[in-house]
Design a protein around this motif. Sequence first.
Motif, PDB file in Angstrom:
ATOM      1  N   ALA A 161      50.642   2.217  23.751  1.00  0.00           N
ATOM      2  CA  ALA A 161      50.547   3.663  23.895  1.00  0.00           C
ATOM      3  C   ALA A 161      49.156   4.159  23.539  1.00  0.00           C
ATOM      4  O   ALA A 161      48.579   5.002  24.237  1.00  0.00           O
ATOM      5  N   ASP A 162      48.604   3.636  22.465  1.00  0.00           N
ATOM      6  CA  ASP A 162      47.277   4.062  22.046  1.00  0.00           C
ATOM      7  C   ASP A 162      46.244   3.770  23.130  1.00  0.00           C
ATOM      8  O   ASP A 162      45.344   4.574  23.379  1.00  0.00           O
ATOM      9  N   ALA A 163      46.379   2.627  23.787  1.00  0.00           N
ATOM     10  CA  ALA A 163      45.445   2.284  24.861  1.00  0.00           C
ATOM     11  C   ALA A 163      45.543   3.237  26.034  1.00  0.00           C
ATOM     12  O   ALA A 163      44.588   3.382  26.804  1.00  0.00           O
ATOM     13  N   ARG A 164      46.683   3.908  26.182  1.00  0.00           N
ATOM     14  CA  ARG A 164      46.871   4.882  27.261  1.00  0.00           C
ATOM     15  C   ARG A 164      46.588   6.310  26.806  1.00  0.00           C
ATOM     16  O   ARG A 164      46.794   7.254  27.564  1.00  0.00           O
ATOM     17  N   GLY A 165      46.176   6.481  25.551  1.00  0.00           N
ATOM     18  CA  GLY A 165      45.783   7.798  25.076  1.00  0.00           C
ATOM     19  C   GLY A 165      46.912   8.683  24.588  1.00  0.00           C
ATOM     20  O   GLY A 165      46.738   9.902  24.458  1.00  0.00           O
ATOM     21  N   ILE A 166      48.088   8.099  24.308  1.00  0.00           N
ATOM     22  CA  ILE A 166      49.199   8.860  23.757  1.00  0.00           C
ATOM     23  C   ILE A 166      49.710   8.142  22.519  1.00  0.00           C
ATOM     24  O   ILE A 166      49.333   7.011  22.239  1.00  0.00           O
ATOM     25  N   TYR A 167      50.593   8.818  21.755  1.00  0.00           N
ATOM     26  CA  TYR A 167      51.254   8.120  20.659  1.00  0.00           C
ATOM     27  C   TYR A 167      52.669   7.761  21.085  1.00  0.00           C
ATOM     28  O   TYR A 167      53.276   8.407  21.941  1.00  0.00           O
ATOM     29  N   LEU A 168      53.214   6.708  20.495  1.00  0.00           N
ATOM     30  CA  LEU A 168      54.608   6.321  20.686  1.00  0.00           C
ATOM     31  C   LEU A 168      55.242   6.345  19.307  1.00  0.00           C
ATOM     32  O   LEU A 168      54.848   5.576  18.421  1.00  0.00           O
ATOM     33  N   GLY A 169      56.190   7.250  19.099  1.00  0.00           N
ATOM     34  CA  GLY A 169      56.758   7.451  17.780  1.00  0.00           C
ATOM     35  C   GLY A 169      58.246   7.237  17.737  1.00  0.00           C
ATOM     36  O   GLY A 169      58.915   7.034  18.746  1.00  0.00           O
ATOM     37  N   THR A 170      58.789   7.302  16.517  1.00  0.00           N
ATOM     38  CA  THR A 170      60.227   7.203  16.321  1.00  0.00           C
ATOM     39  C   THR A 170      60.647   8.091  15.161  1.00  0.00           C
ATOM     40  O   THR A 170      59.886   8.305  14.215  1.00  0.00           O
ATOM     41  N   ALA A 171      61.870   8.624  15.251  1.00  0.00           N
ATOM     42  CA  ALA A 171      62.490   9.245  14.091  1.00  0.00           C
ATOM     43  C   ALA A 171      63.003   8.138  13.180  1.00  0.00           C
ATOM     44  O   ALA A 171      63.449   7.082  13.651  1.00  0.00           O
ATOM     45  N   VAL A 172      62.923   8.369  11.877  1.00  0.00           N
ATOM     46  CA  VAL A 172      63.381   7.380  10.907  1.00  0.00           C
ATOM     47  C   VAL A 172      64.258   8.049   9.860  1.00  0.00           C
ATOM     48  O   VAL A 172      64.184   9.260   9.639  1.00  0.00           O
ATOM     49  N   THR A 173      65.065   7.235   9.203  1.00  0.00           N
ATOM     50  CA  THR A 173      65.828   7.653   8.032  1.00  0.00           C
ATOM     51  C   THR A 173      65.110   7.112   6.805  1.00  0.00           C
ATOM     52  O   THR A 173      64.961   5.893   6.658  1.00  0.00           O
ATOM     53  N   GLY A 174      64.639   8.011   5.946  1.00  0.00           N
ATOM     54  CA  GLY A 174      63.815   7.592   4.828  1.00  0.00           C
ATOM     55  C   GLY A 174      64.469   6.556   3.941  1.00  0.00           C
ATOM     56  O   GLY A 174      63.819   5.598   3.494  1.00  0.00           O
ATOM     57  N   GLY A 175      65.765   6.687   3.691  1.00  0.00           N
ATOM     58  CA  GLY A 175      66.455   5.753   2.816  1.00  0.00           C
ATOM     59  C   GLY A 175      66.592   4.356   3.373  1.00  0.00           C
ATOM     60  O   GLY A 175      66.947   3.425   2.634  1.00  0.00           O
ATOM     61  N   ARG A 176      66.298   4.169   4.661  1.00  0.00           N
ATOM     62  CA  ARG A 176      66.414   2.845   5.277  1.00  0.00           C
ATOM     63  C   ARG A 176      65.069   2.126   5.411  1.00  0.00           C
ATOM     64  O   ARG A 176      65.017   1.027   5.978  1.00  0.00           O
ATOM     65  N   LEU A 177      64.003   2.719   4.901  1.00  0.00           N
ATOM     66  CA  LEU A 177      62.670   2.156   5.130  1.00  0.00           C
ATOM     67  C   LEU A 177      62.384   0.962   4.233  1.00  0.00           C
ATOM     68  O   LEU A 177      61.455   0.946   3.419  1.00  0.00           O
ATOM     69  N   THR A 178      63.210  -0.070   4.404  1.00  0.00           N
ATOM     70  CA  THR A 178      63.017  -1.353   3.731  1.00  0.00           C
ATOM     71  C   THR A 178      63.391  -2.459   4.716  1.00  0.00           C
ATOM     72  O   THR A 178      64.011  -2.207   5.749  1.00  0.00           O
ATOM     73  N   GLY A 179      63.007  -3.676   4.400  1.00  0.00           N
ATOM     74  CA  GLY A 179      63.436  -4.837   5.170  1.00  0.00           C
ATOM     75  C   GLY A 179      63.040  -4.779   6.628  1.00  0.00           C
ATOM     76  O   GLY A 179      61.987  -4.249   7.003  1.00  0.00           O
ATOM     77  N   GLY A 180      63.916  -5.313   7.494  1.00  0.00           N
ATOM     78  CA  GLY A 180      63.613  -5.405   8.912  1.00  0.00           C
ATOM     79  C   GLY A 180      63.473  -4.054   9.581  1.00  0.00           C
ATOM     80  O   GLY A 180      62.680  -3.894  10.517  1.00  0.00           O
ATOM     81  N   TYR A 181      64.233  -3.073   9.118  1.00  0.00           N
ATOM     82  CA  TYR A 181      64.121  -1.721   9.673  1.00  0.00           C
ATOM     83  C   TYR A 181      62.710  -1.184   9.467  1.00  0.00           C
ATOM     84  O   TYR A 181      62.071  -0.675  10.400  1.00  0.00           O
ATOM     85  N   ALA A 182      62.213  -1.304   8.248  1.00  0.00           N
ATOM     86  CA  ALA A 182      60.861  -0.829   7.951  1.00  0.00           C
ATOM     87  C   ALA A 182      59.817  -1.641   8.701  1.00  0.00           C
ATOM     88  O   ALA A 182      58.836  -1.084   9.218  1.00  0.00           O
TER      89      ALA A 182
END
Length: 444
Positions: free
Chosen positions: A33-54
């Motif tokens: 996405a950055d190479a095309r001049g845009i961002y690629l984002g995601t919504a996240v759940t803060g309490g899950r930001l560990t392990g494979g999810y993070a």
Amino acid sequence: MFRRLTAGAALLAAALGLAGPASAAEAPLRDLADARGIYLGTAVTGGRLTGGYADTAAAQFGSVTPGNEMKWGSVEPVRGQFSWTGADRVVDFAEAHGQEVRGHTLVWHSQLPSWVENGTWTPDALRAVMTDHVTTEVGRYKGRVDHWDVVNEPLNEDGTLRRSVFGATLGESYIADAFRAARAADPAARLYVNDYSTDGLGAKSDGMYALVERLLAQGVPIDGVGFQAHLILGQVPSTLEANLRRFAELGVDVAITELDVRMTLPATDAKLAQQKADYAAVTRACLAVTRCAGLTVWGFTDSDSWIPDFFPGQGAATPYDESLNPKPAYAGIAEALGPVTPPGPAGCAAAYAVQSQWGGGFTGQVTVRNTGTAPLTGWKVTWEYPAGQRVTQAWNAGVTQTGTTVTATHLAYNGTVPAGGSTVFGFNASWTGANPPPPTLTCS
């Protein structure tokens, strides 16, 4: 602002022998996405930001949106008492991984604390409460949040103002007040209005278009419009690109802010193939519009999706399955984003059309399309009128006429057209006797 790692940084890391993708096809989505001049984002759940999810969220996405942690009910459940733990967790995570943050959301009719939703308010009191909340939250994250969804879902399905506590008490003026408070609290953040069911042309998107026109005419500091794009399998609006472009031509950025594509369960190979095509189509629509800032999926894994709770029997709406394995939808996004075509010559073509005509006058439109493989930087269109027509007014281009020769040039906000993309400008003109189109248009 904390920015995503650039494609150049990824190449540098590879040159230094650091871990990275073995080929362009394996490059993380955020780098494509950055190479095309845009961002690629995601919504996240803060309490899950560990392990494979993070790990997946950090590796694949250049922007994160707190799913719930920045909403009014989460940060100010009691008047004047703020809880920042969840929001801080998401912002800290983004900063640690070179990601942008999309703040979501400051003023919304839903997930309000009871003291706001069920309070007895005079207009002045509610306005003060709202602007104080906006000022406090935006001020806390000044310089750390790149985009804010300042006002979320202000419209009904027919495009009229929603009768929320804000709309009912303050009328449409609450929207301008919220934007002005946000701008004062962080002049550098990009400020958006965000809504659903506005993705294609229709009554609600027309209502949003008219709202943005009014806000701009009032000098309200609105920088962009967010299109949620909670879609049903196989139902990407055919007018999505055209709709994004008409908003961009108002002089604001646009973004796909909450993309998911739900299906009736169980998922099958055929459904997943259609979902892949849908995700690719939305990504391509964003890429085709010069002012599309980026695209955010609303949760990247089916285990963190809101769909099953709100649409019983439906789900599988995100690019990853519940075990964090990429689905065909992931490949659809990746294929739409890259590989980037090597730079080549830009091309310019123009098409002329009469939109409406009446006795002595008509409205025309010219579409300028980049037919090359490199961005078109600056454009000019000329034509000769064969029957003495005269241009009297124009928009989205600077138009002059000398004799029968008309010259139209780009404006500051639509001069760059990406490869394969297009922009349009319009005009009113007079005619006498006949109104034949110009035989040729020259685009350079």
